[in-house]
Design an enzyme around this catalytic site. Structure first.
Site, mmCIF file in Angstrom:
data_model
loop_
_atom_site.group_PDB
_atom_site.id
_atom_site.type_symbol
_atom_site.label_atom_id
_atom_site.label_comp_id
_atom_site.label_asym_id
_atom_site.label_seq_id
_atom_site.Cartn_x
_atom_site.Cartn_y
_atom_site.Cartn_z
ATOM 1 C CD GLN B 347 55.246 93.804 -31.090
ATOM 2 O OE1 GLN B 347 54.599 92.870 -30.640
ATOM 3 N NE2 GLN B 347 54.695 94.806 -31.756
ATOM 4 C CB THR B 512 58.463 90.352 -28.308
ATOM 5 O OG1 THR B 512 58.319 90.161 -29.730
ATOM 6 C CG2 THR B 512 58.856 91.777 -28.015
ATOM 7 C CB THR B 513 57.144 85.200 -27.093
ATOM 8 O OG1 THR B 513 58.351 85.068 -26.355
ATOM 9 C CG2 THR B 513 56.771 83.817 -27.628
ATOM 10 C CG HIS B 514 54.917 90.035 -28.866
ATOM 11 N ND1 HIS B 514 55.148 91.313 -28.444
ATOM 12 C CD2 HIS B 514 54.676 89.309 -27.749
ATOM 13 C CE1 HIS B 514 55.053 91.359 -27.105
ATOM 14 N NE2 HIS B 514 54.775 90.159 -26.664
ATOM 15 C CG ASN B 515 56.840 84.311 -32.793
ATOM 16 O OD1 ASN B 515 56.705 84.215 -31.578
ATOM 17 N ND2 ASN B 515 58.004 84.198 -33.406
#
Lengths: 413, 587, 239
Positions: B347, B512-515
């Protein structure tokens, strides 16, 4: 701590165990076995007769009493260590008279003073169900009681004073439903065993039955139709809901009562619960000789308590004390908050507790404990505050009382 | 020698959102399901108790509830020329550990992707021509459409009790919602959260700027709510300790608050905690998974046979497991061959801090309390003049006002000293931040593979991440930052400070932790690891859940789409796979 | 609080949910985990710094967030104590960090790659800085310098303009600033933010769990007393 019998009233319902095929030699119908299973749930037998990590109904569970520790009997059909060799009459005599086949007295930690009211048919249905259990070899330990109580014959004296035997006799002036409720409440339900004041020898004070009492270190509230500390404002449906789900708009079953709901009353039929409620609502409410409680008027304590409430309690019980419907019980109008003896309230604040989990309410909403976070004066202040606010009218609570309960709780953990 | 255990029908690796949902759905179908979770069991009380959870230092700064790099981490580099080095402590992203996974400590920001997001390559090529897509941008279509997923988005939203205002119901634009969203069958289960002061300011300014603000969809309940499984939830009280923390009063959707009560007591469900799966084992044909190998708390190794294996670990961990298990062809970016590890994305975010005169009380917040503008997401605007692909939303979130990490100081404030102290004092109560939340496309040189040097605590090669923002992402993000600045200007604040995302991607500051990606879904086994039902092309009794399957990332938080895909896959498993085990799609 | 029910639930009784975990869980729970599980107000503080190291830290934090007309600064707030406790605990030991080799200096974007734990970094950096200060300012310790000179030194560290003997100056400096802000603004149970001085400076009233009535009273100052997670008056850990 108030004298009184500590009854282990919580525990397992062994009732969902599948009936073992071919285990019984008696001529029983499926209906009778089902009835027996149901009655065992009503009596919450597993609460005492199934040990932690133990096999169902194999006994040897320690039952703490003010006088020492007893160990529950093995009710499985094992012939050496259980009741496999008992005749029907033996079993009936044990249940209704508190006697073993060899004539030994059973200690009244076993609620035969209540089970004496059961019909022979019901007792035999229970027997039939117990006979279907897997036999377990479990040698039950001897009771650990001081003399003279260690001498079983001493129970004869106790019985003379406090045991009023006899099968339940329906009152022809009352409805069938009332009688059914009375039969359950005064019999298998054995509610007054905890919910009544008891004398120094552990006998229920008959005239004050159901006015509230100690059970397993918690204060079991009055079931009399008084208000606000009893069931005066509860409808029959409120009682049914409480027993079926552990919750209604005025109360939430916590501590030992949550276990009673989980393991016993939630398994009863709605019509039986309704009958019990009808009976309870008809208990006498006019011979309550205690003084009406007065809410606190200590402005400083109330101010302190209010601030603590807003900091620590409002996150769940909300600023207006109304809780959240179906999630957190209200403080406002809460029956438990009005209990004469604030022991249960103190335990809740110190240790926290978890709501009963039932089929309809699987969540088991829990309250955290504040023992590490709040001091005794702070807990006394906030409990005094909730007993005096949101329209509640109940007596203030002292720091000493909180300290006592904290000690009591620490001793048992 | 690993001890072989009795077989189960289904083994789930991990016990977060996707595993909890699958466990419920598959035990409903009568299957015997086992979940293996490497972390500890956790529940609202005692682990997220409101008596002690509001501890910013412990949970937000010292990472109390997250995965520990000491136990599991990866190596990172921006480009192939560099040597990847271990991520020694968490920074850019914060995966979870323990029952509930990251579903415990997320904010609850729950979105649907746009219809065009699922057919991105086709859509862009059709609208702007195939040449509009740079050569090394490896975006692709998902193999499912928004219409396929719509009922499953709905299901996840009604599982969680999302508070929001629908913008498009059955094709009809609704007042007060997001007018650009994909059509939905019905509104959200709960009304939007009460607005905070920041949301009111943003709403007014965004309208003035000509945009279309709406309340952000929140997995923080605005009212008490009973979900689709009959589980009761509480009501959010705006405590401001949402992300990084567990919810103490049952009002943030998590596996604990939405699924556990009806799952954990089931006879046909078992959870083993502190059991870490290290391998998925296949038979000699390599086409069938036979078991998983796991290590328990005492370090003993076990082999757990199962008929169906489903990877439900966090995004990149699923990919790591595939690589270690030698399932599927690993991706080689130089040769441009292989699929496992390919198309990793993330992100790109930026913000504009605003400093106002009013008291905003930022500490009254909720994880998804926000007002957003979606005008610039996906392909909702003409990209022709801009020459970049992608977009994102703008939002003024008030997730909390936690003093250490959530204070804002104006541009040019020193990071220490008397001026810093004064800036803190004057601005804490009177500042907010407009965030931009942008998409990241997939590229040939952004991928996951096995590190040649570093090993994990089991002696296995660590996962290696190679990733950087491309020019496309920077230009897109700068565009969003400029739009956020438009709103900040319309606020007529005391001052504002635009903070565009600059330079190379750094693993240091939290973003973000949007891997996403690494095990992408698609129609073509040459460019995907799983088919449209999240079933492995190579091993038909293996499924892969989570954002691992995203071919590229869109301009929204992933969890809503992760939830929808889980229900979509669960339905495929229940209605088709179980009746006839085998490939659901012919390659 | 006690675990959900003292009484075990039979497998056959599917009526009450039970979590089936292997019994090993409770047995192998280490002392570290037990400590980690306890709330902050139930954990006893430990110390790490020597007296002179603490002297350095207190002098440095006093410049990072100084005492001034706005109120007490980091030193008065007990940030030195805070940092001492932190370095003595799991953070100082880098307990959750990946601290295996090989060790290589990386790019900025790859983050912290030193072999030193925070506690070790502080020890090494303080020694290096004191040595530097003694050399440059006539055998004085950092704490003995005047405020302006202290600021000069800190600026040099910040910009990495000074070559310390063993550790990169800016890495240490950034950690020190971070820890100072943490100590100034963390809950008082951790030893800093004494008497809520940090929170009073900014106007954060402390953690509470219900703002339903207040969140839409726009512009209104929230005027409840300051409170810590350890309760109202007890801004210290209970034994």
């Amino acid at each position: 701590m108030k004298p009184g019998y500590l009854m282990a009233i919580a525990g397992l319902a062994g009732c969902a165990v599948a009936i073992a095929a071919g285990a019984s030699v008696r001529d029983t119908t499926h209906a009778q076995l089902e009835r027996g299973r149901y009655l065992v749930a009503a009596g919450d037998c597993a609460a005492c007769h199934t040990a932690d990590n133990g096999k169902p109904f194999a006994g040897d569970r320690p039952i703490p009493t003010p006088f020492g520790t007893l160990y529950s009997s093995n009710l499985t059909p094992d012939e050496e260590t259980g009741i496999g060799r008992w005749s029907d009459d033996d079993f009936v005599r044990a249940m209704r008279e508190g006697r073993r086949p060899n004539g030994d007295h059973l200690y009244p930690a076993f609620p035969y003073p209540w089970y004496t009211r059961l019909s022979r048919d019901d007792v035999l249905a229970i027997r039939a169900y117990l006979e279907t259990l897997t036999p377990v070899k479990e040698v039950v330990r001897a009771p650990d009681l001081p003399w003279p109580m260690s001498w079983r014959e001493s129970v004869a004296g106790w019985n003379l004073l406090f045991f009023h035997d006899g099968e339940f006799k329906p009152d022809p002036q009352r409805s069938n439903e009332w009688n059914r409720g009375a039969y359950l409440v005064e019999g298998l339900g054995h509610c007054s065993a905890c919910h009544s004041p008891k004398n120094a020898l552990g006998g229920v004070k008959r005239d004050e039955a159901f006015q509230g009492g100690m059970g397993e270190g918690w204060f079991a509230t009055s079931l009399r139709p008084t208000h606000p500390e009893g069931l005066g404002a509860w409808s029959v449906d409120d009682i049914v809901s409480y027993l079926k789900t552990g919750a209604n708009s005025r109360a939430r079953a916590m501590g030992p009562m949550a276990e009673v709901v989980e393991n016993s009353t939630r398994h009863l039929s709605t019509s039986d619960l309704h009958a019990m409620a009808v009976y309870l609502k008809d208990l006498p409410g006019d011979n309550d000789t205690r003084h009406p409680p007065r809410a606190s008027d200590d402005k400083d304590a109330l101010t302190r308590g209010r601030l603590i409430y807003l900091d620590q309690c409002a996150g769940c019980h909300m600023q207006n004390g109304e809780g959240i419907a179906k999630v957190f019980p209200p403080i406002k109008g809460n029956t438990g908050v009005h209990a004469d003896d604030p022991t249960s309230l103190a335990r809740l604040v110190l240790e926290g507790a978890r709501s009963a989990r039932t089929g309809d309410k699987p969540e088991g909403f829990a309250m955290p404990g504040f023992a590490d976070k709040l001091t005794d004066p702070e807990i006394a202040d906030v409990i005094t505050y909730i007993r005096s606010s949101f329209g509640n009218q109940a007596a203030p609570v002292s720091t000493n009382k909180i300290a006592d309960v904290r000690k009591q709780v620490a001793g048992h953990s | 020698m690993a001890q072989r255990l009795p077989a189960v029908d289904v083994v789930l690796v991990g016990f977060g959102w996707t595993a909890s949902i699958l466990a419920k759905e598959l035990t409903d179908a009568g299957l015997q399901v086992l979940a293996l979770e490497r972390g500890i069991f956790r529940d609202t009380i005692p682990d997220f108790s409101p008596t002690s959870i509001q501890d910013e230092l412990r949970y937000a700064v010292r990472n109390g509830l997250f995965e520990e790099p000491e136990r599991e981490t990866l190596t990172f580099r921006n480009s192939l020329e560099q040597t990847a080095l271990p991520m020694r402590h968490l920074g850019s992203f914060r995966p979870g550990s323990g029952a509930g996974g990251a579903g415990v400590h997320w904010n609850g920001q729950t979105w649907r992707f746009l219809p065009s997001d699922f057919e991105l390559r086709s859509h862009i090529a059709q609208r702007y021509g195939a040449k509009f897509i740079p050569q090394d941008m490896t975006i692709q279509d998902w193999g499912v459409t928004y219409a396929d997923l719509e009922p499953h988005y709905d299901r996840f939203e009604y599982l969680c009790g999302i508070s929001g205002q629908a913008g498009n119901v059955g094709g009809k634009v609704q007042e007060g919602g997001n007018p650009f969203e994909g059509a939905r069958r019905r509104g959200y289960p709960l009304p939007p959260l009460k607005r905070g002061a920041g949301q009111v300011l943003f709403d007014k300014a965004a309208r003035e700027a000509g945009f279309h603000p709406f309340p952000c969809p929140a997995a923080n309940t605005s009212e008490p709510y009973q979900n689709i499984y009959g589980v009761q939830m509480g009501q959010c009280t705006f405590c401001g300790y949402c992300e990084w923390f567990g919810c103490g009063n049952y009002s943030k959707a998590s596996p604990q608050t939405t699924v556990f009560p009806v799952l954990l007591g089931r006879d046909n469900f078992e959870l083993r905690t502190r059991c870490e799966v290290t391998r998925v084992n296949t038979d000699s044909s390599r086409k069938r998974a036979t078991s998983v190998t796991y290590v328990d708390a005492a370090g003993r190794e076990f082999e757990q046979p199962a008929e169906l294996v489903i990877l439900c670990a966090f995004a990149q961990h699923n990919v790591h497991l595939l690589l270690l298990s030698k399932i599927g062809q690993p991706y080689d970016p130089v040769a441009n061959k292989g699929v496992v590890g390919r198309n990793y994305a993330y992100q790109i975010t930026s913000s504009v801090d605003v400093f106002v005169d009013q008291i905003l009380n930022p500490f009254m917040g909720a994880g998804a309390l926000g007002q957003a503008v979606d005008d610039f997401n996906g392909d909702l605007f003409d990209h022709g003049p801009h020459g970049f692909v992608g977009g994102g939303y703008l939002a003024l979130w008030t997730t909390g006002g936690r003093p250490i990490l959530q204070h804002h100081v104006p541009e040019g404030t020193p990071t220490w000293g008397g001026k810093f102290k004064r800036a803190l004092a004057e601005n804490y109560l009177r500042s907010a931040s407009i965030a931009t939340h942008g998409s990241v496309m997939s590229y040939r040189d952004a991928y996951l593979d096995l590190d040649p040097t570093y090993r994990d605590s089991y002696g296995n090669p660590m996962l290696r991440l190679t990733f950087d923002f491309h020019d496309n992402e920077h230009r897109m993000s700068d565009f969003l930052t400029a739009r956020a600045t438009d709103v900040a200007k319309a606020m007529r604040a005391r001052s504002f400070h635009a903070k565009p995302r600059k330079g190379r991607y750094s693993i240091v500051p939290y973003q973000t932790t949007h891997n996403t990606g690494g095990a992408v879904m698609g129609d073509d086994p040459r460019t995907s690891v799983v088919n449209r039902y999240l079933q492995s092309w190579d091993v038909s009794n293996l499924f892969v859940m989570g954002s691992s399957v995203f071919p590229q990332n869109a301009g929204y938080n992933p969890t809503g789409t992760v939830g929808a895909l889980t229900y979509w896959a669960a339905e495929a498993i229940k209605s088709r796979y179980l009746k006839q085990p085998g490939p659901l799609v012919s390659a | 609080m006690k675990s959900p029910s003292r009484r075990n639930l039979l497998k056959a009784v599917a009526l009450t949910p039970a979590v089936a975990v292997i019994p090993l869980e409770a047995v192998v729970r280490s002392a570290r985990e037990a400590r980690a599980a306890a709330p902050a107000y139930a954990q006893p503080p430990e110390v790490y710094l020597t007296a002179s190291e603490l002297g350095f830290v207190e002098a440095a934090v006093a410049r990072i967030i100084p005492n001034d007309e706005l109120g007490p600064g980091a030193k008065e707030a007990g940030v030195g104590t805070f940092i001492d406790h932190q370095l003595a605990g799991p953070y100082g030991r880098a307990e959750r960090w990946y601290m295996q080799g090989p060790w290589k200096q990386g790019e900025h974007e790859q983050g912290y790659q030193l072999k030193l734990t925070p506690a070790e970094l502080y020890r090494a950096a303080i020694a290096d800085i004191e040595q530097y200060v003694r050399g440059k300012y006539g055998n004085k310790s950092f704490a003995e310098l005047d405020a302006k000179t202290q600021d000069d030194v800190l600026h040099e560290l910040e910009k990495n303009d000074v070559q310390l003997a063993h550790v990169p100056a800016d890495t240490f400096f950034n950690m020190l600033v971070d820890n100072t802000v943490e100590g100034f603004l963390a809950d008082p149970v951790y030893g800093g933010n004494r008497d809520f001085v940090g929170w009073k400076l900014i106007g954060f009233p402390g953690p509470r769990y219900n703002y339903v009535a207040e969140i839409d009273q726009y512009g209104k100052r929230y005027d409840m007393p300051y409170v810590s997670i350890a309760g109202r008056d007890a801004a210290v850990r209970k034994g």
